[in-house]
Write a protein that holds these residues in place. Structure first.
Motif, PDB file in Angstrom:
ATOM      1  N   MET A  21       0.838  -1.196   0.000  1.00 17.51           N
ATOM      2  CA  MET A  21       0.000   0.000   0.000  1.00 17.51           C
ATOM      3  C   MET A  21       0.876   1.251   0.000  1.00 17.51           C
ATOM      4  SD  MET A  21      -3.029  -1.082   2.691  1.00 17.51           S
ATOM      5  CE  MET A  21      -3.965   0.428   2.379  1.00 17.51           C
ATOM      6  N   GLU A  22       0.274   2.396  -0.314  1.00 21.45           N
ATOM      7  CA  GLU A  22       1.028   3.648  -0.305  1.00 21.45           C
ATOM      8  C   GLU A  22       1.509   3.987   1.098  1.00 21.45           C
ATOM      9  OE1 GLU A  22      -0.515   6.460  -3.902  1.00 21.45           O
ATOM     10  OE2 GLU A  22      -1.959   6.113  -2.278  1.00 21.45           O
ATOM     11  N   CYS A  23       0.712   3.695   2.114  1.00 23.75           N
ATOM     12  CA  CYS A  23       1.181   3.880   3.482  1.00 23.75           C
ATOM     13  C   CYS A  23       2.153   2.756   3.815  1.00 23.75           C
ATOM     14  CB  CYS A  23       0.000   3.880   4.461  1.00 23.75           C
ATOM     15  SG  CYS A  23      -0.971   2.365   4.465  1.00 23.75           S
ATOM     16  N   ASP A  24       3.119   3.049   4.655  1.00 21.73           N
ATOM     17  CA  ASP A  24       4.102   2.050   5.061  1.00 21.73           C
ATOM     18  C   ASP A  24       3.492   1.193   6.163  1.00 21.73           C
ATOM     19  OD1 ASP A  24       6.222   0.548   5.883  1.00 21.73           O
ATOM     20  OD2 ASP A  24       7.608   2.225   6.161  1.00 21.73           O
ATOM     21  N   TYR A  28     -10.697   1.384  -4.650  1.00 25.58           N
ATOM     22  CA  TYR A  28      -9.736   1.955  -5.616  1.00 25.58           C
ATOM     23  C   TYR A  28      -8.425   2.383  -4.980  1.00 25.58           C
ATOM     24  CZ  TYR A  28     -14.134   1.756  -8.034  1.00 25.58           C
ATOM     25  OH  TYR A  28     -15.341   1.299  -8.527  1.00 25.58           O
ATOM     26  N   THR A  29      -8.203   2.003  -3.715  1.00 26.80           N
ATOM     27  CA  THR A  29      -6.875   2.161  -3.119  1.00 26.80           C
ATOM     28  C   THR A  29      -5.874   1.359  -3.952  1.00 26.80           C
ATOM     29  OG1 THR A  29      -7.684   2.508  -0.863  1.00 26.80           O
ATOM     30  CG2 THR A  29      -5.470   1.597  -1.095  1.00 26.80           C
ATOM     31  N   PRO A  30      -4.738   1.954  -4.344  1.00 26.46           N
ATOM     32  CA  PRO A  30      -3.779   1.211  -5.168  1.00 26.46           C
ATOM     33  C   PRO A  30      -3.039   0.143  -4.374  1.00 26.46           C
ATOM     34  CG  PRO A  30      -2.962   3.419  -4.697  1.00 26.46           C
ATOM     35  CD  PRO A  30      -4.365   3.369  -4.174  1.00 26.46           C
ATOM     36  N   VAL A  31      -2.679  -0.921  -5.078  1.00 23.92           N
ATOM     37  CA  VAL A  31      -1.940  -2.047  -4.512  1.00 23.92           C
ATOM     38  C   VAL A  31      -0.660  -2.226  -5.324  1.00 23.92           C
ATOM     39  CG1 VAL A  31      -1.958  -4.529  -4.015  1.00 23.92           C
ATOM     40  CG2 VAL A  31      -4.065  -3.196  -3.782  1.00 23.92           C
ATOM     41  N   PHE A  32       0.461  -2.399  -4.626  1.00 22.86           N
ATOM     42  CA  PHE A  32       1.760  -2.512  -5.277  1.00 22.86           C
ATOM     43  C   PHE A  32       2.359  -3.897  -5.043  1.00 22.86           C
ATOM     44  CE2 PHE A  32       0.870   1.836  -4.089  1.00 22.86           C
ATOM     45  CZ  PHE A  32       1.110   2.523  -5.263  1.00 22.86           C
ATOM     46  N   LEU A  39      -1.440 -14.013  -3.545  1.00 18.51           N
ATOM     47  CA  LEU A  39      -2.796 -13.822  -4.045  1.00 18.51           C
ATOM     48  C   LEU A  39      -3.337 -12.475  -3.586  1.00 18.51           C
ATOM     49  CD1 LEU A  39      -5.709 -16.334  -4.167  1.00 18.51           C
ATOM     50  CD2 LEU A  39      -6.066 -14.141  -3.015  1.00 18.51           C
ATOM     51  N   TYR A  40      -4.034 -11.785  -4.494  1.00 18.40           N
ATOM     52  CA  TYR A  40      -4.628 -10.472  -4.244  1.00 18.40           C
ATOM     53  C   TYR A  40      -6.105 -10.576  -4.621  1.00 18.40           C
ATOM     54  CZ  TYR A  40       0.348  -9.618  -4.598  1.00 18.40           C
ATOM     55  OH  TYR A  40       1.710  -9.709  -4.430  1.00 18.40           O
ATOM     56  N   LEU A  95       2.756  -0.721  -9.608  1.00 14.41           N
ATOM     57  CA  LEU A  95       1.315  -0.689  -9.362  1.00 14.41           C
ATOM     58  C   LEU A  95       0.704  -1.946  -9.971  1.00 14.41           C
ATOM     59  CD1 LEU A  95      -1.263   0.776  -8.430  1.00 14.41           C
ATOM     60  CD2 LEU A  95      -1.314   1.899 -10.668  1.00 14.41           C
ATOM     61  N   LEU A  96       0.086  -2.759  -9.157  1.00 14.09           N
ATOM     62  CA  LEU A  96      -0.436  -4.047  -9.608  1.00 14.09           C
ATOM     63  C   LEU A  96      -1.933  -4.013  -9.847  1.00 14.09           C
ATOM     64  CD1 LEU A  96      -0.047  -7.118 -10.081  1.00 14.09           C
ATOM     65  CD2 LEU A  96      -0.391  -7.428  -7.608  1.00 14.09           C
TER      66      LEU A  96
END
Length: 261
Positions: free
Chosen positions: A45-48, A128-132, A170-171, A193-194
């Motif tokens: 996530m964007e947050c650590d 819609y939070t991005p996942v990396f 798995l996501y 960005l996945l």
């Protein structure tokens, strides 16, 4: 239907467990690799996740926030988002190994025992939070598992970081757009960005979240996988799907107690 060779491997895991051995023989080496290289993994996530504030939830009994079952995901999302805002926390966490009340319906039962013990970690944040990608890999498979209380859009990555080291991540509960432009074998680099969190009802009709899981044996499956296990078979399944916090690296206790509470 599980392929014959996968059924045989699963039977071997049961037999090894009965003999007092690690069910998946290579699991010890795989867990050790994940431990040794933990500092190199990127945040999903964007947050650590190593440092950001969180609320760790307990879904082993009905509480202020309820997931799945007959609950209203819109109302439950509203409650959770207010709790996270009050705590100034960008993410909520659903625990690994938790024996959940929402998995007690017939949909999750086989031979009378529910697959109720959670094999992943859930990260709750807005749709819609991005996942990396946490580390390099390739797309193993993907699918839209669009049944009620299923994964919804799902991506599985394959990782081969060293000789004789192979595992999968798995996501689940993603947006439909997350599956655009994917193909088997597509390369993914750590930090890329996945995908993005999905919204209800597309995500299986859950509060928006990411189900993240580590898998040591896909058992012939593609685009889908068991997200929970029978409590009576937990010792076998924890060898197949170890604690996802080996990658996520959250300092909080994000695994339920041995009995799931």
């Amino acid at each position: 239907m599980m392929p014959t060779n996968a059924i045989k491997r699963l039977q071997t895991y049961h037999e090894r467990h009965q003999q007092g051995l690690e069910p998946v023989e290579q699991a010890i080496a795989l867990r050790q690799w994940l431990t040794d290289y933990a500092d190199s993994f990127k945040s999903v996530m964007e947050c650590d996740l190593k440092t950001c504030p969180k609320i760790v939830y307990d879904f082993s009994a009905d509480g202020d926030v309820v997931i799945g079952g007959t609950s209203d995901p819109a109302r439950q999302t509203e409650i959770m988002w207010q709790q996270l805002a009050d705590a100034n926390a960008p993410v909520g966490v659903g625990r690994y190994r938790e024996d959940r009340v929402c998995y007690q319906s017939d949909q999750f039962k086989n031979d009378g025992e529910a697959r109720s013990q959670h094999l992943g970690i859930d990260l709750f944040a807005p749709a819609y939070t991005p996942v990396f990608a946490p580390l390099d890999g390739v797309v193993h498979s993907f699918a839209d598992n669009n049944l009620h209380l299923d994964y919804g859009p799902t991506i599985i990555l394959q990782h081969d970081p060293a000789p004789n080291i192979r595992f999968f991540t798995l996501y689940g509960h993603l947006s439909r757009q997350s599956l655009d432009n994917l193909y088997k074998g597509k390369e993914v680099k750590a930090g890329d960005l996945l995908c993005q969190f999905g919204d209800f009802p597309i995500n299986g009709d859950w509060i928006p979240h990411l189900h993240f899981q580590i898998i040591f044996d896909m058992l012939g499956r593609e685009g889908d996988y068991f997200g929970a296990a029978k409590p009576s078979e937990w010792d076998i399944w924890t060898s197949i799907c170890p604690d996802p916090n080996l990658i996520l690296q959250m300092p909080e206790n994000v695994a339920a107690s041995r009995k799931g509470g």
